[in-house]
Scaffold this active site. Structure first.
Site, PDB file in Angstrom:
ATOM      1  N   HIS A  13       0.838  -1.201   0.000  1.00  0.00           N
ATOM      2  CA  HIS A  13       0.000   0.000   0.000  1.00  0.00           C
ATOM      3  C   HIS A  13       0.877   1.256   0.000  1.00  0.00           C
ATOM      4  O   HIS A  13       0.623   2.198  -0.744  1.00  0.00           O
ATOM      5  CB  HIS A  13      -0.887   0.045   1.254  1.00  0.00           C
ATOM      6  CG  HIS A  13      -1.922  -1.033   1.343  1.00  0.00           C
ATOM      7  ND1 HIS A  13      -2.092  -1.806   2.463  1.00  0.00           N
ATOM      8  CD2 HIS A  13      -2.864  -1.446   0.454  1.00  0.00           C
ATOM      9  CE1 HIS A  13      -3.106  -2.650   2.273  1.00  0.00           C
ATOM     10  NE2 HIS A  13      -3.584  -2.459   1.063  1.00  0.00           N
ATOM     11  N   LYS A  37     -17.175  -7.412   6.034  1.00  0.00           N
ATOM     12  CA  LYS A  37     -16.524  -8.415   6.877  1.00  0.00           C
ATOM     13  C   LYS A  37     -15.977  -7.721   8.121  1.00  0.00           C
ATOM     14  O   LYS A  37     -15.730  -6.522   8.117  1.00  0.00           O
ATOM     15  CB  LYS A  37     -15.396  -9.103   6.098  1.00  0.00           C
ATOM     16  CG  LYS A  37     -14.485  -8.114   5.417  1.00  0.00           C
ATOM     17  CD  LYS A  37     -13.498  -8.746   4.484  1.00  0.00           C
ATOM     18  CE  LYS A  37     -12.634  -7.627   3.881  1.00  0.00           C
ATOM     19  NZ  LYS A  37     -11.920  -7.917   2.716  1.00  0.00           N
ATOM     20  N   ARG A  86      -1.354  -5.929  -8.525  1.00  0.00           N
ATOM     21  CA  ARG A  86      -0.193  -6.766  -8.214  1.00  0.00           C
ATOM     22  C   ARG A  86       0.080  -7.763  -9.307  1.00  0.00           C
ATOM     23  O   ARG A  86       1.193  -7.972  -9.722  1.00  0.00           O
ATOM     24  CB  ARG A  86      -0.434  -7.537  -6.907  1.00  0.00           C
ATOM     25  CG  ARG A  86      -0.350  -6.669  -5.696  1.00  0.00           C
ATOM     26  CD  ARG A  86      -0.999  -7.293  -4.516  1.00  0.00           C
ATOM     27  NE  ARG A  86      -2.456  -7.180  -4.620  1.00  0.00           N
ATOM     28  CZ  ARG A  86      -3.276  -7.257  -3.600  1.00  0.00           C
ATOM     29  NH1 ARG A  86      -2.803  -7.483  -2.398  1.00  0.00           N
ATOM     30  NH2 ARG A  86      -4.574  -7.126  -3.758  1.00  0.00           N
ATOM     31  N   SER A 124      -3.016  -7.852   2.462  1.00  0.00           N
ATOM     32  CA  SER A 124      -3.395  -7.750   3.878  1.00  0.00           C
ATOM     33  C   SER A 124      -3.893  -9.100   4.388  1.00  0.00           C
ATOM     34  O   SER A 124      -3.646  -9.473   5.531  1.00  0.00           O
ATOM     35  CB  SER A 124      -4.481  -6.693   4.064  1.00  0.00           C
ATOM     36  OG  SER A 124      -4.007  -5.432   3.701  1.00  0.00           O
TER      37      SER A 124
HETATM   38  P1  ADP Z   1      -5.829  -6.049   0.123  1.00  0.00           P
HETATM   39  O1  ADP Z   1      -6.227  -6.501  -1.270  1.00  0.00           O
HETATM   40  O2  ADP Z   1      -4.402  -6.302   0.448  1.00  0.00           O
HETATM   41  O3  ADP Z   1      -6.791  -6.414   1.211  1.00  0.00           O
HETATM   42  P2  ADP Z   1      -6.950  -3.391   0.069  1.00  0.00           P
HETATM   43  O4  ADP Z   1      -8.365  -3.772  -0.054  1.00  0.00           O
HETATM   44  O5  ADP Z   1      -6.593  -2.568   1.230  1.00  0.00           O
HETATM   45  O6  ADP Z   1      -5.870  -4.522   0.052  1.00  0.00           O
HETATM   46  O7  ADP Z   1      -6.503  -2.732  -1.287  1.00  0.00           O
HETATM   47  C1  ADP Z   1      -6.482  -1.379  -1.599  1.00  0.00           C
HETATM   48  C2  ADP Z   1      -5.797  -1.206  -2.938  1.00  0.00           C
HETATM   49  O8  ADP Z   1      -4.414  -1.457  -2.766  1.00  0.00           O
HETATM   50  C3  ADP Z   1      -6.246  -2.158  -4.043  1.00  0.00           C
HETATM   51  O9  ADP Z   1      -6.191  -1.467  -5.276  1.00  0.00           O
HETATM   52  C4  ADP Z   1      -5.216  -3.244  -4.013  1.00  0.00           C
HETATM   53  O10 ADP Z   1      -5.085  -3.857  -5.280  1.00  0.00           O
HETATM   54  C5  ADP Z   1      -3.986  -2.421  -3.678  1.00  0.00           C
HETATM   55  N1  ADP Z   1      -2.933  -3.232  -3.067  1.00  0.00           N
HETATM   56  C6  ADP Z   1      -3.005  -4.008  -1.977  1.00  0.00           C
HETATM   57  N2  ADP Z   1      -1.811  -4.602  -1.716  1.00  0.00           N
HETATM   58  C7  ADP Z   1      -0.967  -4.175  -2.700  1.00  0.00           C
HETATM   59  C8  ADP Z   1       0.385  -4.447  -3.031  1.00  0.00           C
HETATM   60  N3  ADP Z   1       1.130  -5.296  -2.318  1.00  0.00           N
HETATM   61  N4  ADP Z   1       0.897  -3.825  -4.104  1.00  0.00           N
HETATM   62  C9  ADP Z   1       0.147  -3.006  -4.858  1.00  0.00           C
HETATM   63  N5  ADP Z   1      -1.135  -2.711  -4.623  1.00  0.00           N
HETATM   64  C10 ADP Z   1      -1.694  -3.286  -3.552  1.00  0.00           C
END
Ligand code: ADP
Length: 159
Positions: A13, A37, A86, A124
């Site tokens: 992030h 959730k 990713r 996450s």
């Molecule tokens: P997660 O999918 O890890 O639960 P979130 O719902 O918080 O994450 O995702 C928020 C945004 O950040 C989404 O666009 C997700 O694709 C992106 N994201 C999450 N982890 C990464 C990462 N390791 N690298 C790049 N983008 C990420």
């Protein structure tokens, strides 16, 4: 506007936040409140984690929202939704969401950025699984997030 659950914040992030801040005048990290959730960390805890990582007074602001993302983006006078991709596995869902959001509000554009390959495996969900089993997460999440994870899982074990 960089929306997500951030439950918890990872270096993946942060990589996207920094890339966004290098291009846009302002980045609002928007924590989705009602993801359907039960989150591991409350919104307040997630705000504090992100603020500690990005520092105060810069281009990055942290906020919480619920309801339709496009309505929130408009209310905040933002025009771009920033998302991280990713791998191909992220693509289908992100593609659907971007097109649905465009249908809901055609003035808002979704922009995708790729993290450093060092973080392309980080999610996450996986961080929580590893954390629950006591695995080492240094280099995957910031040290203060790692401490919060250990504390949360310690509490869970003593309950
Ligand atoms: P997660 O999918 O890890 O639960 P979130 O719902 O918080 O994450 O995702 C928020 C945004 O950040 C989404 O666009 C997700 O694709 C992106 N994201 C999450 N982890 C990464 C990462 N390791 N690298 C790049 N983008 C990420």
């Amino acid at each position: 506007m960089y929306p997500g659950s951030f439950d918890p914040l990872t270096y993946g992030h942060l990589d996207i936040i920094q890339r966004g801040a290098a291009i846009f005048d302002k980045v609002i990290v928007a924590i989705l409140k009602n993801a359907g959730k039960e989150p591991l960390f409350s919104s307040a805890e997630r705000i504090a984690m992100i603020e500690e990582a990005v520092g105060a007074g810069g281009r990055v602001k942290v906020d919480v929202f619920d309801g339709l993302l496009v309505d929130y983006v408009e209310r905040m006078n933002a025009s771009v939704i920033l998302r991280g991709v990713r791998a191909v596995s992220d693509f289908e869902f992100e593609f659907q969401m971007a097109l649905m959001n465009r249908r809901l509000n055609s003035r808002i554009e979704t922009i995708f950025m790729m993290p450093s390959e060092a973080y392309s495996f980080v999610s996450s969900r996986l961080v929580k699984e590893v954390g629950a089993l006591g695995g080492n997460l240094s280099g995957v999440v910031p040290p203060h997030v790692e401490r919060s994870l250990s504390a949360r899982f310690r509490e869970a074990r003593t309950r």
